[in-house]
Design a protein around this motif. Sequence first.
Motif, PDB file in Angstrom:
ATOM      1  N   UNK A 184      36.625  28.283  99.436  1.00  0.00           N
ATOM      2  CA  UNK A 184      36.354  28.385  98.003  1.00  0.00           C
ATOM      3  C   UNK A 184      36.251  29.832  97.540  1.00  0.00           C
ATOM      4  N   UNK A 185      35.955  30.748  98.453  1.00  0.00           N
ATOM      5  CA  UNK A 185      35.872  32.171  98.098  1.00  0.00           C
ATOM      6  C   UNK A 185      37.080  32.959  98.606  1.00  0.00           C
ATOM      7  N   UNK A 186      38.049  32.265  99.208  1.00  0.00           N
ATOM      8  CA  UNK A 186      39.208  32.934  99.792  1.00  0.00           C
ATOM      9  C   UNK A 186      40.089  33.584  98.733  1.00  0.00           C
ATOM     10  N   UNK A 187      40.477  34.797  99.012  1.00  0.00           N
ATOM     11  CA  UNK A 187      41.513  35.504  98.269  1.00  0.00           C
ATOM     12  C   UNK A 187      42.432  36.159  99.294  1.00  0.00           C
ATOM     13  N   UNK A 188      43.743  36.226  99.044  1.00  0.00           N
ATOM     14  CA  UNK A 188      44.654  36.828 100.027  1.00  0.00           C
ATOM     15  C   UNK A 188      44.211  38.233 100.409  1.00  0.00           C
ATOM     16  N   UNK A 189      44.246  38.519 101.700  1.00  0.00           N
ATOM     17  CA  UNK A 189      43.868  39.838 102.188  1.00  0.00           C
ATOM     18  C   UNK A 189      45.014  40.823 101.950  1.00  0.00           C
ATOM     19  N   UNK A 190      44.691  42.121 101.786  1.00  0.00           N
ATOM     20  CA  UNK A 190      45.744  43.117 101.545  1.00  0.00           C
ATOM     21  C   UNK A 190      46.703  43.216 102.732  1.00  0.00           C
ATOM     22  N   UNK A 191      47.979  43.082 102.463  1.00  0.00           N
ATOM     23  CA  UNK A 191      49.013  43.208 103.490  1.00  0.00           C
ATOM     24  C   UNK A 191      50.349  42.920 102.849  1.00  0.00           C
ATOM     25  N   UNK A 192      51.412  43.249 103.554  1.00  0.00           N
ATOM     26  CA  UNK A 192      52.746  42.994 103.035  1.00  0.00           C
ATOM     27  C   UNK A 192      53.202  41.585 103.346  1.00  0.00           C
ATOM     28  N   UNK A 193      54.411  41.220 102.886  1.00  0.00           N
ATOM     29  CA  UNK A 193      54.938  39.879 103.132  1.00  0.00           C
ATOM     30  C   UNK A 193      55.329  39.690 104.591  1.00  0.00           C
ATOM     31  N   UNK A 194      55.380  38.442 105.000  1.00  0.00           N
ATOM     32  CA  UNK A 194      55.881  38.110 106.321  1.00  0.00           C
ATOM     33  C   UNK A 194      57.403  38.237 106.342  1.00  0.00           C
ATOM     34  N   UNK A 195      57.959  38.239 107.545  1.00  0.00           N
ATOM     35  CA  UNK A 195      59.409  38.281 107.705  1.00  0.00           C
ATOM     36  C   UNK A 195      59.831  37.195 108.695  1.00  0.00           C
ATOM     37  N   UNK A 196      59.265  36.012 108.513  1.00  0.00           N
ATOM     38  CA  UNK A 196      59.533  34.882 109.401  1.00  0.00           C
ATOM     39  C   UNK A 196      59.766  33.629 108.551  1.00  0.00           C
ATOM     40  N   UNK A 197      60.419  32.613 109.113  1.00  0.00           N
ATOM     41  CA  UNK A 197      60.591  31.361 108.354  1.00  0.00           C
ATOM     42  C   UNK A 197      59.244  30.696 108.084  1.00  0.00           C
ATOM     43  N   UNK A 198      59.106  30.152 106.888  1.00  0.00           N
ATOM     44  CA  UNK A 198      57.900  29.426 106.509  1.00  0.00           C
ATOM     45  C   UNK A 198      58.316  28.022 106.057  1.00  0.00           C
ATOM     46  N   UNK A 199      57.651  27.023 106.600  1.00  0.00           N
ATOM     47  CA  UNK A 199      57.887  25.634 106.207  1.00  0.00           C
ATOM     48  C   UNK A 199      56.629  25.105 105.537  1.00  0.00           C
ATOM     49  N   UNK A 200      56.797  24.491 104.382  1.00  0.00           N
ATOM     50  CA  UNK A 200      55.674  23.994 103.578  1.00  0.00           C
ATOM     51  C   UNK A 200      55.758  22.477 103.495  1.00  0.00           C
ATOM     52  N   UNK A 201      54.694  21.802 103.910  1.00  0.00           N
ATOM     53  CA  UNK A 201      54.620  20.351 103.858  1.00  0.00           C
ATOM     54  C   UNK A 201      53.451  19.948 102.961  1.00  0.00           C
ATOM     55  N   UNK A 202      53.652  18.901 102.170  1.00  0.00           N
ATOM     56  CA  UNK A 202      52.548  18.397 101.348  1.00  0.00           C
ATOM     57  C   UNK A 202      52.843  16.959 100.960  1.00  0.00           C
ATOM     58  N   UNK A 203      51.832  16.302 100.375  1.00  0.00           N
ATOM     59  CA  UNK A 203      51.974  14.902  99.982  1.00  0.00           C
ATOM     60  C   UNK A 203      51.953  14.758  98.470  1.00  0.00           C
ATOM     61  N   UNK A 204      52.656  13.763  97.982  1.00  0.00           N
ATOM     62  CA  UNK A 204      52.840  13.615  96.534  1.00  0.00           C
ATOM     63  C   UNK A 204      51.588  13.145  95.801  1.00  0.00           C
ATOM     64  N   UNK A 205      50.609  12.588  96.526  1.00  0.00           N
ATOM     65  CA  UNK A 205      49.390  12.108  95.880  1.00  0.00           C
ATOM     66  C   UNK A 205      48.167  12.910  96.337  1.00  0.00           C
ATOM     67  N   UNK A 206      48.409  14.143  96.740  1.00  0.00           N
ATOM     68  CA  UNK A 206      47.325  15.017  97.203  1.00  0.00           C
ATOM     69  C   UNK A 206      46.755  15.775  96.013  1.00  0.00           C
ATOM     70  N   UNK A 207      45.472  15.582  95.680  1.00  0.00           N
ATOM     71  CA  UNK A 207      44.897  16.283  94.532  1.00  0.00           C
ATOM     72  C   UNK A 207      44.678  17.770  94.772  1.00  0.00           C
ATOM     73  N   UNK A 208      44.844  18.212  96.025  1.00  0.00           N
ATOM     74  CA  UNK A 208      44.565  19.602  96.364  1.00  0.00           C
ATOM     75  C   UNK A 208      45.768  20.527  96.207  1.00  0.00           C
ATOM     76  N   UNK A 209      46.933  19.968  95.876  1.00  0.00           N
ATOM     77  CA  UNK A 209      48.136  20.808  95.777  1.00  0.00           C
ATOM     78  C   UNK A 209      49.157  20.137  94.862  1.00  0.00           C
ATOM     79  N   UNK A 210      49.855  20.954  94.070  1.00  0.00           N
ATOM     80  CA  UNK A 210      50.935  20.464  93.221  1.00  0.00           C
ATOM     81  C   UNK A 210      52.276  20.944  93.775  1.00  0.00           C
ATOM     82  N   UNK A 211      53.357  20.408  93.239  1.00  0.00           N
ATOM     83  CA  UNK A 211      54.694  20.818  93.672  1.00  0.00           C
ATOM     84  C   UNK A 211      54.905  22.308  93.416  1.00  0.00           C
ATOM     85  N   UNK A 212      54.442  22.808  92.272  1.00  0.00           N
ATOM     86  CA  UNK A 212      54.594  24.232  91.960  1.00  0.00           C
ATOM     87  C   UNK A 212      53.795  25.097  92.927  1.00  0.00           C
TER      88      UNK A 212
END
Length: 267
Positions: A184-212
């Motif tokens: 709840x207090x998390x904010x991204x730490x200072x650093x540059x972007x990754x340079x590796x593949x990222x795969x994102x999985x989520x569920x359509x009825x999950x209240x914790x995340x939207x498609x955007x």
Amino acid sequence: MISADRRQTSALRVLSPRTHARARLICFPHAGGAAGAYRGWSLDAPWDIEVCAVQYPGRGDRFDEPAATDIGSLLDDLVPALTSACTGGESVTTVLFGHSMGAAVAYEAARRLAVTGSPPAALVVSGQPAPERTRGGGTLHRATDRELLADLNRLGGTARDVMDNSALLGALLPAIRADYRLIETYRPLPSGPLDIPVTVLYADDDPEITADEAAAWSGVTTGACAVEVFTGGHFYLETRRAIVLPRVFRTVRAALPPTATAWPSTP
């Protein structure tokens, strides 16, 4: 494969060793979760993927240690073991996976490993908005025990026999509350972007995340980013396990170097 003398090093747990592993999947539990949550994954993993999990302080066999309440101190605890796993002189590809709070921790761990020159080969995140879209600002970590338990019930990721055991819940609540405070207090730490593949999985009825919020993960890497949606709620990993787990293992194998030699019996 991680050698026997390193299998229980600090925070890293090897749940089911694979003698001929070509890849290692390191899993980061959700808030309130422990390394043992991924034991089933380790048993179902194919011959060439060894599943490990990090054990956060304050739970499992680290129950007597104080739980981390911010992501920086948690990384200080976890990264030494992760660095050892990524630079142990083994020809084993390492991929990080995290669900919910674990996705944020896995992401920040990948960034810190990249800075020190030992990045994972790929990152898989699940059920968590992109870091720059993190909702934050929650106050449940300051709520009453009853309100905190109500949220656990809402998300549905805690076993019924645990929820019905007041003594066990009383012992677990400090670590759960610490995890809620961390995310709840998390904010991204200072650093540059990754340079590796990222795969994102989520569920359509999950209240914790939207498609955007899921699509926004593309901004964390200069590498490829794939997004896939499943049916279900926040803990779709269990309800849709027969579909999700093979998808994760395919991602791990896709991270193997082109020169990796496949045995004829590869499933």
